[in-house]
Each structure stands twice: as C-alpha cells, then as structure tokens.
Design an enzyme around this catalytic site. Structure first.
Site, short mmCIF file in Angstrom:
data_model
loop_
_atom_site.label_atom_id
_atom_site.label_comp_id
_atom_site.label_asym_id
_atom_site.label_seq_id
_atom_site.Cartn_x
_atom_site.Cartn_y
_atom_site.Cartn_z
N GLY A 185 -11.43 -4.20 3.40
CA GLY A 185 -11.53 -2.76 3.57
C GLY A 185 -11.97 -2.28 4.94
O GLY A 185 -12.45 -1.15 5.06
N HIS B 267 -16.41 -13.02 1.18
CA HIS B 267 -16.10 -11.84 1.99
C HIS B 267 -15.71 -10.64 1.14
O HIS B 267 -15.04 -9.73 1.61
CB HIS B 267 -14.97 -12.15 2.98
CG HIS B 267 -15.35 -13.14 4.03
ND1 HIS B 267 -15.04 -14.47 3.94
CD2 HIS B 267 -16.07 -12.99 5.17
CE1 HIS B 267 -15.52 -15.10 5.00
NE2 HIS B 267 -16.16 -14.23 5.75
#
Length: 576
Positions: free
Chosen positions: A395, A220
């Site tokens: 993010g 990820h």
C-alpha cells in the site's frame, strides 16, 4: 478516529528516527551513523570480519537490535516495509568494513536483493572485500509459481547469530561466508496470523473475515497462502510444522537435532505465546525431534500483527552451530541490555560516497516542461497507486512516488542540462538516494543503464535526442532491469508497459517525434490494461493469491504508464 485506529506515533515519517534515537540512548554500545538510519556497534574490532543486515522498518527489534559484539556490526533501516536505498547500504558497508572484509546478510525480497546487491558491487569496485548471503527460509510458498522464490523471514536471525559468533572468533571472510551459507540451507520458517498489521497512517494491510486465520503470512503485511476458519492453537502449530516438514523445503524429520525460535509478530499476547510454545515443545517431543536451544519472544515483527512464526534450524553433526549459538553476544535484543548514557549515541560522519555536484547549464525549455508534466501527472495518481498497491502489496506505491517526485521538483532548477546522459545520471542519483524499496532500485538500475547507452550513442544534447537514441537507451534500461530484477514481460510489472513502448520506438525509429509519441501513449495504455489480466510472477504481488489480484492493474505499471504518457503529450498536444 476510533480507538482501534489510534497508533502511538508523533508522525509516520518521524517514527524511524525516533526509534533509532531511543535504541542508541538506552544501549550506548550502539551508535547512529550521523543522521543516517544506520546503527553501528561502537566497539567493533576492525581486524575481524564485519557483518551487516537491514531492510524496511516495522520489524523491530530487527535488525538494529541485533547489532553488537558476536552478532552484527551494523544495520540499516528503510522506510516502513521498504528496502533501504543502495546508497545507504553502501555507506554502512564502507563504515564497518576493515581489512578482514564484510559479510552482507540479505532477506530474500526483490527490493532488498537489488539494493543490497548494488551496494555490494559498488563496494567491491571500491576495493572492499565483501560477500553477500541471501536467506530464503519461508517454507509456505513451495507451490507458488514465482521467480522471486521463498521469502526471507525470522530464520535469518540464526544467520546473524552463528555467522556473527564465527566472525567474533577471528575466522576469515571465506569461512564466515561458508558457515552462513550452510545455515541458510538448514533453516525453515512458517507463520500464521489472525489479524493484519496496520502501517503508520494507512489502513490494514489485508482483510480477514471474522473467525478466520491466514497461514503463510510474510512480514511486510502481505496476505498468506491459505485462509481458513479459526482452529485451536494445537491445530495451528500442527499446520505450521506440516510446512516445515515438507521435503521440498526444510524437510524436518524424526531424529533431527534443532534450535527453534517462536517469534511474536508484534500483536500476540504473552499468555498466547506461552500456549504456542508449549504446543511447539509437545510437537517436538511427540515427533522425536530434539531441541537444544529454544527462543521465544519479539524477534522479528510485522508492526502489530496478531500472529506468530516458527523458525527451525537443523543443527550440524559437528556441533559448530550449537557452539556459535551459545557464544556470548552484547546485542541488546538477543539478551537484555542496560542503560549507560555516558557514550554519545551519535558519532560524526562524513559521507564517503561523493555524488555528482550539478553545474546548472542553460535551462532547457522542452525538458523542463516534460519534467514538470511528469511530476504533476504522477502526483495526481498518488491515491490511486496506494489503493492499487494495498490490493497487491503493502500500500505504499503512491507514497513512494510522491516522496521522490517532491525531491525531484525541488532540485530540477539545479540540474545540469548539458547532455542527455548527464540529465539521466543526475536523475538516477536523486532516485537512488530518495526512492527506497524495489521501485527505487529498478529505476536506479534503468536510469544508470540508459545514461551509459546515451554516452555510447554520441552523448547528444537534450535537443538532439532522436527516436533511435531513445529506443537504444530504453532497450539498455530494460535489459538491465530484467537482468538484475528477474522479471520478464508478461510477469505483470511495469515491464508490460515499457516493452510495448520500446517496440513502438524501434519500429518507428525514422518517424518524427510527434507521431511516435502518440503511438507510445497508446501502447502504454494497452500495457496497463493487460496487467489486469496477468498473473503476477515477480515482486511482492507474486506472493498474493491470484483471486486477490484478478482485475487489478499493477501499480508499478500504472506509474510507468503515467510518466510515459506525460512525456508523450508534451510532443503531440499543442495546447500544453
């Protein structure tokens, strides 16, 4: 934009649907489920156990590429690196599950475990036979003090293949589940990267100095567990196998019979892959480990990350695993598919889960004002939340918040403001449907529990809600989040904001709302500042080295404090 920044997308948001459309067009044995980001096997046998898996997009060809006879019956995709919502998972379960039942395969990430778990529980409540197996094959996190546990990585594909073949042969759900569980106990994965991935429209997921490698990376975009100077391929493979040989994980040893997947994480050239595979084969031979099945290629990517992972399955002595691995499958990315466009790529679909249809009541001026203030304040934090999340996760915290806030804004005027529990239930439904990932699951669980408590507490109207009722609802919400999400206060999450707020409400249950909300606002600020000093022990941030998260406030805590303070200032500031 430089050439290094360019990516082949039309828009970041359209890429998931476009990828599914291409997959179902080029492989007509696969069909899209209406307009949902779900792919199903067109010729699945309803008399046999169904298998589903899924997760965030960005790992292609996983998981939709493994839908087919002998593997998965269906797959569901979330946004990039974000778990699909529980409502999407439930739609897929209901679509593919027949009398034989369904096995739900989950990679061990908090968001996936929560959202898939919610869907499984709802499906069981609706009378479906469903079991869930969690794959946690990462062998690089054995020294990490984290509640989340090892991550689910490319090794989950062994579960797809073996459990899928077992189901295709007509075995019962109990047998398929038992076999899948046994596979999860005999797989291990370790990965390394020399550059990060770049999510659509975002900066690189982590930073690597020149001539540096990152061992123990996930899928990820999160950084790994060990950063060191670049070494040659042979030394890199040796290091990865040192994780796989650790007795606390897979414990690979001389004399084992195995199957191996050498996985390209997305940006590794075929020339490099050939060298890596050669070193893997040499290592196996040198250490007297016999390989009976060897797979190499793009199996589970992390967008375009320049890296590889090695997944090892220890074969059983009875030979069942090997038999199931060799069993034929039509899944297009386990072996090449073909272009046969005569089968329509999309089938009609009517949602099987009926949502609450709001009946707008009299507008509630106070509540409307609170909601609009929450929306405004959260939207002002989008950039800050994304930047904080880039330091500790993937993010997208701000982007995720922005998406659900925009949806809430568009639907606030149609909400039914009759009772407090009704409002909370409607908010829960919207969040569940439009806020994927861990945050979506956590807020869905919390709002659902709070709505239930509001009903137990006399189901007051929004105007009649007291400090005592708020305290009981928040206590119920946090109890549910803690129970399902594993995190506790002190683990550097939103709970470090919300538990102090709860204590203020409980200690001041007889005080007026203006006084209490001022104290709650202060408690929320203090909680956010505290997260900058805590070591993350839950969620994706728990996988990051502590030095990379020092002095960084938890983005989920910042978001929680933002909406808490937005509510509060509607009571104690006269000029709003």
């Amino acid at each position: 934009m430089t050439s290094q920044d360019y990516q082949f997308y039309n828009t970041a948001t359209s890429s998931i649907q476009e990828n599914i459309s291409t997959l179902t067009t080029l492989h007509p044995s696969l069909q899209q489920l209406g307009d949902l980001p779900c792919v199903v096997h067109a010729a699945r046998d309803p008399r046999k156990v169904a298998l589903i898996c899924g997760g965030g997009s960005g790992h292609e060809p996983a998981h939709a590429g493994y839908v087919g006879q002998g593997m998965l019956s269906g797959a569901v995709a979330g946004n990039v690196f974000a778990s699909p919502s529980s409502s999407l998972v439930l739609e897929l379960i209901l679509e593919v599950t027949g009398e034989a039942g369904c096995l739900v395969i989950v990679k061990n990430y908090t968001g996936d475990c929560l959202n898939f778990g919610i869907a499984v529980e709802k499906a069981k409540k609706m009378g479906r036979k469903v079991e869930m197996v969690i794959c946690a094959d990462d062998t690089t996190l054995l020294n990490q003090d984290t509640l989340a546990g090892p991550r689910g990585l490319c090794g989950v594909l062994f579960v797809h293949k073996i459990a899928g073949a077992c189901a295709a042969q007509g075995h019962s759900l109990e047998t398929v589940y038992s076999v899948a569980q046994l596979v999860t106990k005999n797989i291990g994965t370790a990965g390394v990267a020399v550059s990060p991935c770049i999510p659509p429209g975002k900066p690189p997921s982590f930073t690597l100095p020149p001539n540096t490698m990152e061992f123990g990376i996930g899928i990820h975009g999160e950084a790994g567990v060990l950063q060191c100077g670049s070494v040659d391929c042979r030394s890199s493979v040796d290091k990865l196998f040192s994780y796989l040989c650790d007795a606390r994980g897979l414990g690979l040893k001389s004399g084992d019979d195995v199957a191996v997947i050498v996985n390209n994480l997305g940006g590794t050239s075929e020339l490099e892959m050939g060298v890596v595979c050669q070193e893997v084969l040499k290592w196996l031979e040198l250490h007297h480990v016999t390989c009976y099945q060897f797979y190499s290629g793009l199996y589970m990517t992390s967008l375009g990350m320049h890296g590889i992972s090695i997944s090892v399955l220890r074969l059983d002595q009875e030979g069942r695993f090997l038999e199931f691995l060799k069993y034929p499958t039509s899944a297009p990315h386990w072996k090449p598919g073909s272009y046969q466009p005569q089968v329509p790529p999309v089938i009609p679909h009517e949602p099987q889960v009926k949502r609450l249809v709001p009946r707008p009541g009299c507008p509630n001026e106070r509540l409307s004002k609170i909601l609009s203030t929450i929306y405004k304040d959260l939207l002002s934090k989008v950039g800050e939340l994304d930047e904080l999340d880039r330091q500790v996760g993937d993010g997208d915290c701000g982007s995720t918040v922005q998406g659900v806030v925009r949806e809430l804004e568009s639907r606030t005027s149609s909400l039914e403001f009759t009772t407090f529990s009704t409002v909370l239930t409607q908010l829960s439904d919207i969040v569940e449907e439009h806020m994927g990932g861990t945050s979506g699951a956590i807020y869905t669980i919390g709002l659902t529990a709070a709505a239930g408590q509001a009903k137990v507490s006399g189901d007051p109207s929004c105007e009649e809600v007291t400090v005592e009722v708020l305290a009981k609802c928040l206590e119920s919400a946090l109890g549910a989040v803690t129970r399902y999400g594993k995190a506790q206060e002190g683990d550097c999450t939103m709970l470090d904001v919300l538990y102090p707020v709860l204590r203020v409400l409980q200690l001041n249950s007889s005080a007026d709302m203006t006084t209490v909300t001022a104290l709650c606002s202060q408690a929320a600020d203090t909680g956010v500042m505290k997260t900058a000093t805590l070591k993350p022990r839950a969620g994706r941030a728990s996988y990051i080295r502590s030095e990379d998260t020092d002095t960084c406030s938890d983005p989920g805590a910042v978001a929680a404090a933002t909406w808490v303070k937005a509510i509060c200032k509607c009571f104690y500031l006269d000029d709003l």
